[in-house]
Structures are given as structure tokens and as C-alpha cells.
Design a protein around this motif. Structure first.
Motif, short mmCIF file in Angstrom:
data_model
loop_
_atom_site.label_atom_id
_atom_site.label_comp_id
_atom_site.label_asym_id
_atom_site.label_seq_id
_atom_site.Cartn_x
_atom_site.Cartn_y
_atom_site.Cartn_z
N MET A 1 0.84 -1.20 0.00
CA MET A 1 0.00 0.00 0.00
C MET A 1 0.88 1.25 0.00
O MET A 1 1.85 1.33 0.74
N LYS A 2 0.50 2.20 -0.86
CA LYS A 2 1.15 3.49 -0.89
C LYS A 2 0.18 4.53 -0.33
O LYS A 2 -1.01 4.53 -0.68
N THR A 3 0.70 5.42 0.52
CA THR A 3 -0.14 6.46 1.11
C THR A 3 0.48 7.83 0.87
O THR A 3 1.70 7.94 0.62
N TRP A 4 -0.34 8.85 0.95
CA TRP A 4 0.14 10.22 0.77
C TRP A 4 -0.90 11.16 1.35
O TRP A 4 -2.10 10.85 1.35
N SER A 5 -0.45 12.29 1.88
CA SER A 5 -1.38 13.27 2.43
C SER A 5 -0.79 14.66 2.31
O SER A 5 0.44 14.82 2.18
N CYS A 6 -1.63 15.67 2.37
CA CYS A 6 -1.16 17.05 2.33
C CYS A 6 -2.23 17.96 2.90
O CYS A 6 -3.41 17.59 3.01
N HIS A 7 -1.81 19.17 3.29
CA HIS A 7 -2.72 20.22 3.70
C HIS A 7 -2.63 21.36 2.69
O HIS A 7 -1.54 21.66 2.18
N GLN A 8 -3.77 21.99 2.41
CA GLN A 8 -3.82 23.15 1.53
C GLN A 8 -4.71 24.21 2.17
O GLN A 8 -5.60 23.88 2.96
N LEU A 9 -4.46 25.46 1.81
CA LEU A 9 -5.28 26.56 2.29
C LEU A 9 -6.01 27.20 1.14
O LEU A 9 -5.44 27.42 0.07
N LEU A 10 -7.29 27.49 1.34
CA LEU A 10 -8.09 28.19 0.35
C LEU A 10 -8.53 29.53 0.95
O LEU A 10 -9.02 29.57 2.08
N GLY A 11 -8.36 30.60 0.20
CA GLY A 11 -8.74 31.92 0.68
C GLY A 11 -10.20 32.22 0.47
O GLY A 11 -10.57 33.29 -0.04
N PHE A 12 -11.05 31.31 0.88
CA PHE A 12 -12.51 31.46 0.77
C PHE A 12 -13.14 30.92 2.05
O PHE A 12 -12.61 29.99 2.66
N CYS A 13 -14.27 31.46 2.42
CA CYS A 13 -14.95 30.97 3.61
C CYS A 13 -15.47 29.56 3.37
O CYS A 13 -15.67 29.14 2.22
N TRP A 14 -15.72 28.85 4.45
CA TRP A 14 -16.14 27.44 4.35
C TRP A 14 -17.46 27.30 3.60
O TRP A 14 -17.63 26.37 2.80
N GLU A 15 -18.38 28.23 3.80
CA GLU A 15 -19.69 28.15 3.13
C GLU A 15 -19.53 28.24 1.61
O GLU A 15 -20.20 27.52 0.86
N ASP A 16 -18.64 29.13 1.15
CA ASP A 16 -18.42 29.26 -0.30
C ASP A 16 -17.77 28.00 -0.87
O ASP A 16 -18.10 27.56 -1.97
N VAL A 17 -16.85 27.42 -0.11
CA VAL A 17 -16.19 26.20 -0.57
C VAL A 17 -17.20 25.06 -0.69
O VAL A 17 -17.18 24.30 -1.66
N CYS A 18 -18.11 24.96 0.29
CA CYS A 18 -19.15 23.92 0.21
C CYS A 18 -20.00 24.08 -1.04
O CYS A 18 -20.29 23.11 -1.75
N GLN A 19 -20.40 25.31 -1.32
CA GLN A 19 -21.22 25.56 -2.51
C GLN A 19 -20.46 25.18 -3.78
O GLN A 19 -21.01 24.55 -4.69
N ALA A 20 -19.18 25.53 -3.83
CA ALA A 20 -18.38 25.21 -5.01
C ALA A 20 -18.17 23.72 -5.18
O ALA A 20 -18.10 23.21 -6.31
N LEU A 21 -18.06 22.98 -4.07
CA LEU A 21 -17.86 21.54 -4.17
C LEU A 21 -19.04 20.85 -4.84
O LEU A 21 -18.87 19.88 -5.59
N TRP A 22 -20.27 21.33 -4.59
CA TRP A 22 -21.43 20.75 -5.25
C TRP A 22 -21.50 21.13 -6.72
O TRP A 22 -22.16 20.46 -7.51
N MET A 23 -20.79 22.21 -7.10
CA MET A 23 -20.88 22.73 -8.47
C MET A 23 -19.56 22.58 -9.24
O MET A 23 -19.40 23.17 -10.30
#
Length: 236
Positions: A1-23
Motif C-alpha cells: 500500500m502506498k499512502t500520501w497526504s497534504c494540507h492546503q489553504l483556500l482563501g474562501f470561507c467554508w460556506e463558499d467552498v461547500c457551494q463550489a464543491l457541489w458545483m
């Protein structure tokens, strides 16, 4: 098994990110996603606290170009992906878990993404993202850490050039400082990506798992760029 992880920052509020994820599909960065269907959606309890969340199951179809050396293993050029998601508005968490349904003997890729609203207690996550060089090519996707903070650039500027995935990079001068982010946490969303790649092919297990991991790391850049494109469009 190969694994990988990372953290990223988005300069948008959580509510906007949720809306964009559906679209987020379709977008110009992920044309390989050909279909998107919602199989079920409803409210259910989730986690030890038993709070109610929005639970959805979606089916995605993606084109998956096959390298010449892999044509003897499979000739299927499409991959069907099942996506489970949980949206907890109280804790401001959006969690997705995706996994391919076909070609599983050759390779099974399981991805978990957690989108959470940044909090003052997240300094241990935010600081390592900030202090590293945003242009450094590393396994933490650092070249795409700060793409959405440079709001002055238009989508036309981002989309100019041949390699779209590089147009959303941020130079060290453009990257926000830790103090700036701390003052604007309401408009910051933390993304944690985790992936597990497994193969059941005897004799090719290690090679296929390594290939799957590298392909994921390349595709995740396009995925993030596509999400940012949708977020910028929503902000217009």
C-alpha cells in the motif's frame, strides 16, 4: 500500500467552498470527468456526538488514459467512482470519501478529503503551510497552497499560457503572511487530503501502487485548480 497526504489553504470561507464543491463539475481543468449522478441524499446522524449531517452518495465517471505498458492488464479507459460525503454545518466540516468501483484488482485508490473552517487553534496546521516556499515542488502540494489569495488576478490571467495547472501558483511575494491569515480566518478553509493506493496484481503490486500515487499527485493539482475556478466564478 502506498499512502500520501497534504494540507492546503483556500482563501474562501467554508460556506463558499461547500457551494463550489457541489458545483465543481464541469470545469475547464477536469474535462476527464464525464458524468456526475446523485444516487441518494438525506439527513442522518454522524460521529460520536450523534449530530445530524447531510449525507450524499454520488457516482462519477472519469476517463482514465492507459499507459502503453498497462494495456495488457486492462483495456478499460473509463473509471467509475463512488463518492460518499458528509456535511456538518454545526462543526463546519465537509468530508468526502471516494473509491473506484472497477479496475480494482489492478489498482484501488481511496481518497478522503476534509474541508474545515480555519480556527485560531489550527496554527499547527497553518504555520507549516506558510513558512515553506510556495514555489517548491514537494509532496505537500506547496505550489498550490496560496492560489486563491491573489484576488486581483482575473480568471483570464489564470487561464493564459499552455499549462493551466501552473497558472494558479503564487509567487513568494504574493503569498500571504501568517499574520494576514490570522486576521482573516473567517475567509480561510483548510483542506486535508489523504489517499491510499493498493494493488492485487502479483508481481506488479509495487510498480502499480507507485504509479497510482504519482498519478494522483499530478491529478490533484488539476482538481484544486478546477475548484478554484468555480470559486472565482461564484465570487463574480
Amino acid at each position: 500500500m502506498k499512502t500520501w497526504s497534504c494540507h492546503q489553504l483556500l482563501g474562501f470561507c467554508w460556506e463558499d467552498v461547500c457551494q463550489a464543491l457541489w458545483m465543481r463539475y464541469p470545469n475547464s481543468f477536469t474535462p476527464h470527468v464525464t458524468t456526475e449522478d446523485t444516487l441518494s441524499r438525506g439527513v442522518r446522524s454522524w460521529g460520536s456526538g450523534g449530530g445530524n449531517v447531510l449525507y450524499s452518495v454520488r457516482l462519477l465517471t472519469k476517463r482514465s488514459p492507459i499507459p502503453d505498458w498497462a494495456t495488457k492488464l486492462t483495456r478499460q479507459s473509463f473509471v467509475h467512482i463512488i463518492e460518499h460525503s458528509w456535511v456538518d454545518c454545526k462543526r463546519k466540516l465537509f468530508v468526502t470519501v471516494t473509491e473506484n468501483l472497477n479496475q480494482r484488482n489492478s489498482m484501488c485508490v481511496t481518497e478522503r478529503c476534509t474541508y474545515s473552517a480555519a480556527k485560531p487553534t489550527d496554527n499547527d496546521v497553518i504555520k507549516p503551510v506558510i513558512v515553506k516556499n510556495p514555489l517548491e515542488k514537494s509532496e505537500t502540494c506547496s505550489r498550490l497552497r496560496f492560489p486563491s489569495f491573489s484576488r486581483k488576478k482575473s480568471l483570464e490571467d489564470h487561464n493564459s499560457g499552455n499549462d493551466k495547472s501552473d497558472n494558479r501558483e503564487t509567487t513568494p511575494e504574493q503569498a500571504p503572511k501568517f499574520d494576514q491569515i490570522q486576521q482573516d480566518l473567517a475567509n480561510v478553509t483548510i483542506v486535508k487530503r489523504e489517499v491510499w493506493v493498493t494493488s492485487q496484481r502479483t508481481g506488479l503490486k509495487t510498480a502499480l501502487e507507485s504509479f497510482g500515487k504519482q498519478r494522483y499527485k499530478i491529478n490533484v493539482r488539476k482538481t484544486l485548480c478546477g475548484l478554484l475556478e468555480v470559486l472565482e466564478t461564484l465570487k463574480k
